[in-house]
Motif scaffolding. Structure first.
Motif, PDB file in Angstrom:
ATOM      1  N   ARG A   1      58.761  31.675  21.038  1.00  0.00           N
ATOM      2  CA  ARG A   1      59.480  32.497  20.068  1.00  0.00           C
ATOM      3  C   ARG A   1      60.505  31.646  19.332  1.00  0.00           C
ATOM      4  O   ARG A   1      61.166  30.808  19.921  1.00  0.00           O
ATOM      5  CB  ARG A   1      60.185  33.654  20.790  1.00  0.00           C
ATOM      6  CG  ARG A   1      59.219  34.729  21.291  1.00  0.00           C
ATOM      7  CD  ARG A   1      59.941  35.742  22.150  1.00  0.00           C
ATOM      8  NE  ARG A   1      60.131  35.227  23.510  1.00  0.00           N
ATOM      9  CZ  ARG A   1      60.951  35.770  24.401  1.00  0.00           C
ATOM     10  NH1 ARG A   1      61.672  36.821  24.066  1.00  0.00           N
ATOM     11  NH2 ARG A   1      61.050  35.283  25.603  1.00  0.00           N
TER      12      ARG A   1
ATOM     13  N   GLN B   1      63.910  30.528  17.645  1.00  0.00           N
ATOM     14  CA  GLN B   1      65.299  30.795  17.999  1.00  0.00           C
ATOM     15  C   GLN B   1      66.226  29.934  17.153  1.00  0.00           C
ATOM     16  O   GLN B   1      65.819  28.905  16.610  1.00  0.00           O
ATOM     17  CB  GLN B   1      65.565  30.544  19.495  1.00  0.00           C
ATOM     18  CG  GLN B   1      65.443  29.112  19.933  1.00  0.00           C
ATOM     19  CD  GLN B   1      65.906  28.897  21.366  1.00  0.00           C
ATOM     20  OE1 GLN B   1      66.600  27.937  21.646  1.00  0.00           O
ATOM     21  NE2 GLN B   1      65.527  29.792  22.263  1.00  0.00           N
TER      22      GLN B   1
ATOM     23  N   THR C   1      72.118  34.897  13.909  1.00  0.00           N
ATOM     24  CA  THR C   1      71.220  35.980  13.488  1.00  0.00           C
ATOM     25  C   THR C   1      70.797  35.801  12.036  1.00  0.00           C
ATOM     26  O   THR C   1      69.626  35.962  11.681  1.00  0.00           O
ATOM     27  CB  THR C   1      71.903  37.339  13.687  1.00  0.00           C
ATOM     28  OG1 THR C   1      72.220  37.506  15.070  1.00  0.00           O
ATOM     29  CG2 THR C   1      71.010  38.476  13.232  1.00  0.00           C
TER      30      THR C   1
ATOM     31  N   PRO D   1      67.850  40.484  17.057  1.00  0.00           N
ATOM     32  CA  PRO D   1      67.305  39.457  17.951  1.00  0.00           C
ATOM     33  C   PRO D   1      67.874  39.607  19.364  1.00  0.00           C
ATOM     34  O   PRO D   1      68.872  40.296  19.589  1.00  0.00           O
ATOM     35  CB  PRO D   1      67.783  38.157  17.309  1.00  0.00           C
ATOM     36  CG  PRO D   1      69.069  38.535  16.647  1.00  0.00           C
ATOM     37  CD  PRO D   1      68.857  39.934  16.135  1.00  0.00           C
TER      38      PRO D   1
ATOM     39  N   GLU E   1      67.190  34.780  19.523  1.00  0.00           N
ATOM     40  CA  GLU E   1      65.761  34.559  19.688  1.00  0.00           C
ATOM     41  C   GLU E   1      64.990  35.801  19.277  1.00  0.00           C
ATOM     42  O   GLU E   1      65.458  36.928  19.453  1.00  0.00           O
ATOM     43  CB  GLU E   1      65.470  34.212  21.151  1.00  0.00           C
ATOM     44  CG  GLU E   1      64.046  33.786  21.430  1.00  0.00           C
ATOM     45  CD  GLU E   1      63.893  33.351  22.882  1.00  0.00           C
ATOM     46  OE1 GLU E   1      63.809  32.136  23.131  1.00  0.00           O
ATOM     47  OE2 GLU E   1      63.880  34.229  23.762  1.00  0.00           O
ATOM     48  N   GLU E   2      63.797  35.589  18.725  1.00  0.00           N
ATOM     49  CA  GLU E   2      62.917  36.703  18.399  1.00  0.00           C
ATOM     50  C   GLU E   2      62.616  37.515  19.656  1.00  0.00           C
ATOM     51  O   GLU E   2      62.521  36.954  20.762  1.00  0.00           O
ATOM     52  CB  GLU E   2      61.590  36.204  17.826  1.00  0.00           C
ATOM     53  CG  GLU E   2      61.674  35.584  16.454  1.00  0.00           C
ATOM     54  CD  GLU E   2      60.327  35.070  16.007  1.00  0.00           C
ATOM     55  OE1 GLU E   2      59.950  35.339  14.857  1.00  0.00           O
ATOM     56  OE2 GLU E   2      59.653  34.382  16.796  1.00  0.00           O
ATOM     57  N   SER E   3      62.455  38.793  19.484  1.00  0.00           N
ATOM     58  CA  SER E   3      62.045  39.634  20.605  1.00  0.00           C
ATOM     59  C   SER E   3      60.611  39.291  21.000  1.00  0.00           C
ATOM     60  O   SER E   3      59.804  38.860  20.170  1.00  0.00           O
ATOM     61  CB  SER E   3      62.128  41.110  20.221  1.00  0.00           C
ATOM     62  OG  SER E   3      63.460  41.463  19.897  1.00  0.00           O
TER      63      SER E   3
END
Length: 820
Positions: free
Chosen positions: A141, A143, A173, A181, A244-246
């Motif tokens: 992912r 970040q 963000t 995030p 970080e992306e979910s």
């Protein structure tokens, strides 16, 4: 041996050497029919038979093929396990508390064996283990991370952390460019006066300072093995936020199937997994393998060829001393130990003979055998006892180098040997901060003298006695807390080494371990005897310190013995360039190992056929009981050792002169002392150019990072660069020294302890000399003065000093011809 992708192992069919891949193939731990490329078993077999023939020619004993293969694999496994163990120690973790994740093409092939060596009972092998890195890259992912340096004590923070974290979260963000995030909140914290930080993760940005303090204390205990010292304030170095992306999908739980008992061989085109006997395997619904240890390992070294068993034992004990060093560095607090790596660890047999050492500081290592033997003449440590000393008369070097010695007893209480370490304490008293005063004329003026005494008595540290010793001298230490913290780290290192050696004795038997220690010494002695067989040598080399004091070495080899005679060296030095026989022995051991040119442990077996003659002189002074009447020695360890090394390498025709100095630079006041050695240029040799800007020969330390130096100490670094054209020219040129310019931001006491400021590093066989070094004091009003090689002075705020270190000598006439 590693063969890379090209030519690769012998079984790749491109003429490569015998490697671990070939060993596994010949042991039946790979299925050629399932490999992604053709494997040539015949080529691997040929290389194995070549090795067997060489071993038989060397030992006179036939070698059994299967036993040799098993032993070679065991050596490979041992090296892997020790690498993991050392890294775990560095991070403050015990491998036994974790599962081993095995991936890649060959990781699962060795996982059970490596796990067994580490005391790990669970191994996870992911599906498509050979493709895991590529799959992980695809699934990773995105970040963004934002960091804000704070550098403030907790007492001055107030409620700043919440607002700073919120600012960082907004920045991270925005940079990531996704809504909502996943955020992580991290703080880098350390004790004030400490260099290394410990990252602490907070559950939310509104955590209190008390909460951060509690989390730091827990992390500190896990890392160091004991709580933070009482009364030491904490410093917030930096705050970090990771956005970080979910996760795209939630992890899917696997349901393991029934256990299958090993031995099993599972292989696809990209990976091989060996489930050893005594292990079970459960296959998860998504392809993961869960390997669990069901029974104790039954492997034995009894059937291995002697040479393989010796190689395995060497790997194990070198792993022990290397891990000791990691433990010492991890648990120490001082810049000198943690950042500059000015420490050494070793293992000795029951007679106090040096058997193995980690690749630490050469001037320390060869002296540790002498130190242990001389110490045992006056004190007999029993089980649970640990001895400490820094006295030159007992195999010490100079007072900042403090040695800790612990006996190791087998389960039956018989003596196995000793573990020892030596660490340079940057402050241990004396006339000037840093405990290396240039003007000292007796031992008492250089700092606190520690004659051999117990640091731990029957398992209990005697800190009160040590504190009284360090603070009760005429010139007491200025940094008691650092001394005690580093002594505690030295104890931790000895405790780790002792426990590891006892474990070997439990596995193989105390008598076997003693035999193995002796065999390492005997093998080194045999290699040196072969080198001396039929050799006739008669050479003399002379040199002089910058003040004209002579150094002389006469080397002869006849009838299988080598004699190194230092007769002709100057008398006891009126200042601090006096060395000890232990330092001479360290230098000789280092040079002879280079001369031998074989991959052998640094040990005293190399000296069995060597006679070292040292009359009473600056290399062998008398030390009366009164330290005020004993000669000063602080320069003997750092400067005299380097000059002796040049003499030895010159007489053995190995290299032109190196810098011949450690370029010791110190500053401080009544609250602290700072010390560093500065690199120079090494000499050219028959097959190599000299190296530039390197710590060479008897020193193997690092230099402090500029960020650490400028933050912790009141100085500013203006220049740090290679000193061009300072090495001597020749067919093989000498390496260049360095330039280092430092400004003092407040009044400080400054010391230099150097050589080769008026004399030059000598070139050999027609090569030119290297350039001498110099240090230039730049006053705040712009005036400049050249400083002498050894000097202590008071610097005002705004002053600078420019340090230029020597280059190495060249080797051979330019154009390729030698002048003999």
């Amino acid at each position: 041996e590693s063969a890379g992708a090209n030519p690769g192992p012998a079984c790749y069919g491109r003429g490569g050497p015998l490697t671990l891949t070939d060993v596994n193939l010949l042991l039946g731990l790979m299925d050629p029919d399932k490999a992604g490329i053709p494997l040539d078993r015949t080529a691997a077999q040929q290389r194995l038979h070549e090795l067997m023939a060489a071993m038989q020619a060397s030992t006179g004993q036939p070698v059994e093929e299967t036993a040799l293969l098993a032993g070679l694999r065991e050596i490979g496994v041992e090296i892997m396990a020790e690498a993991i163990r050392a890294m775990s120690l560095r991070e403050g973790s015990s491998p036994q508390n974790h599962a081993l994740l095995a991936f890649g093409g060959a990781g699962p092939q060795h996982a059970c064996a490596v796990a067994a060596r580490l005391g790990i009972s669970t191994v996870l092998v992911p599906a498509d283990a050979g493709l895991l890195s590529a799959w992980g890259l695809e699934m990773a992912r995105r970040q963004e991370q934002r960091v804000r340096q704070v550098l403030a004590p907790f007492s001055a923070l107030g409620d700043r952390t919440l607002s700073l974290w919120q600012e960082l979260a907004q920045e991270a963000t925005t940079a990531l460019g996704v809504d909502h995030p996943v955020l992580r909140w991290l703080a880098d914290i350390r004790l004030i006066g400490q260099d290394a930080t410990i990252p602490v993760e907070a559950p939310s940005p509104d955590i209190s300072l008390a909460g951060l303090s509690s989390s730091f204390a827990a992390a500190y205990r896990q890392l160091y093995g004991y709580p933070p010292p009482a009364g030491r304030a904490m410093e917030l170095v930096a705050l970090r936020v990771v956005a970080e992306e979910s996760a795209a999908a939630q992890p899917v739980e696997e349901f393991p199937a029934e256990r299958e008992a090993g031995p099993l061989l599972l292989q696809d085109r990209f990976s091989t997994c060996v489930i050893a006997e005594g292990w079970t395997c459960r296959r998860g619904s998504r392809g993961t393998l869960l390997l669990e240890k069901a029974a104790a390992s039954t492997s034995s070294t009894a059937t291995m060829p002697a040479a393989v068993r010796a190689g395995l034992f060497r790997s194990r004990i070198e792993g022990i001393v290397t891990a000791m060093g990691e433990m010492l560095r991890r648990t120490a607090l001082s810049t000198n130990v943690k950042e500059r790596l000015d420490y050494s660890c070793a293992l000795l047999d029951a007679d106090g003979r040096l058997v193995a050492s980690a690749p630490h500081v050469p001037v320390h290592l060869g002296a540790l055998g002498v130190c242990v033997r001389e110490t045992l003449k006056v004190i007999s440590p029993g089980p649970g006892d640990v001895v400490v000393t820094n006295h030159p008369a007992f195999g010490g070097s100079h007072l900042p180098d403090v040695t800790v010695i612990a006996p190791v007893h087998a389960p039956d209480d018989s003596l196995l040997g000793y573990v020892a370490n030596r660490a340079h304490h940057a402050e241990i008293g004396g006339m000037a901060p840093g405990s290396m005063p240039a003007g000292a004329r007796c031992l008492a003026e250089e700092g606190v003298v520690i004659s051999p005494c117990l640091l731990v008595r029957a398992g209990m540290p005697v800190w009160e006695e040590v504190t009284a010793l360090l603070t009760g001298a005429e010139w007491p230490t200025r940094r008691l807390s650092d001394n005690l913290a580093d002594l505690e780290a030295q104890l931790a290192a000895c405790a780790h080494g002792a426990a590891a050696l006892r474990t070997l004795a439990e596995e193989d038997g105390a008598a076997t371990i003693r035999e193995d220690l002796t065999s390492i010494l005997s093998n080194s002695a045999a290699r040196m005897a072969e080198r001396l067989d039929g050799l006739n040598l008669d050479r003399t080399a002379r040199s002089a310190f910058d003040d004209g004091t002579p150094l002389e070495l006469h080397v002869t080899a006849v009838d299988g013995r080598l004699t190194l005679d230092f007769t002709g060296t100057g008398p006891v030095h009126p200042r601090n360039l006096n060395a000890t026989p232990a330092i001479v022995r360290s230098t000789v051991l280092f040079a002879l190992r280079l001369w031998l040119g074989e991959d052998l442990p640094l040990n005293e077996g190399l000296l069995e056929a060597v006679d070292i003659v040292i009359p009473e002189c600056l290399l062998n002074p008398h030390f009366p009981a009164d330290s005020a009447a004993a000669p000063a020695v602080v320069g003997g360890n750092v400067e005299t050792s380097q000059r002796l090394c040049d003499l030895l390498l010159e007489t053995l025709d190995l290299a032109a002169n190196g810098p011949g100095t450690m370029n010791n630079f110190l500053f401080g006041d009544e609250t602290f002392g700072y010390y560093e050695t500065i690199a120079g240029g090494s000499g050219g040799g028959p097959h190599h150019h000299g190296s530039s800007g390197r710590h060479v020969h008897m020193t193997n330390t690092a230099i402090t990072d500029v960020e650490v130096m400028e933050h912790r100490y009141p100085v500013r670094l203006h220049e740090y660069a290679i000193r061009g054209s300072s090495g001597g020219t020749g067919e093989k040129r000498g390496g260049d020294g360095v330039v280092r310019t430092i400004e003092f931001l407040r009044p400080l006491t400054v010391s230099f302890l150097t050589q080769r400021r008026t004399t030059a590093p000598r070139g050999l066989h027609g090569g030119q000399d290297g350039q001498p070094g110099r240090q230039t004091r730049k006053h705040a009003n712009g005036a400049e003065e050249i400083l002498p090689p050894a000097v202590t002075y008071h610097a005002e705020a705004g002053e600078q000093v420019r340090i230029e270190t020597p280059g190495g000598g060249g080797w051979g006439l330019p154009g390729g011809s030698l002048s003999i």
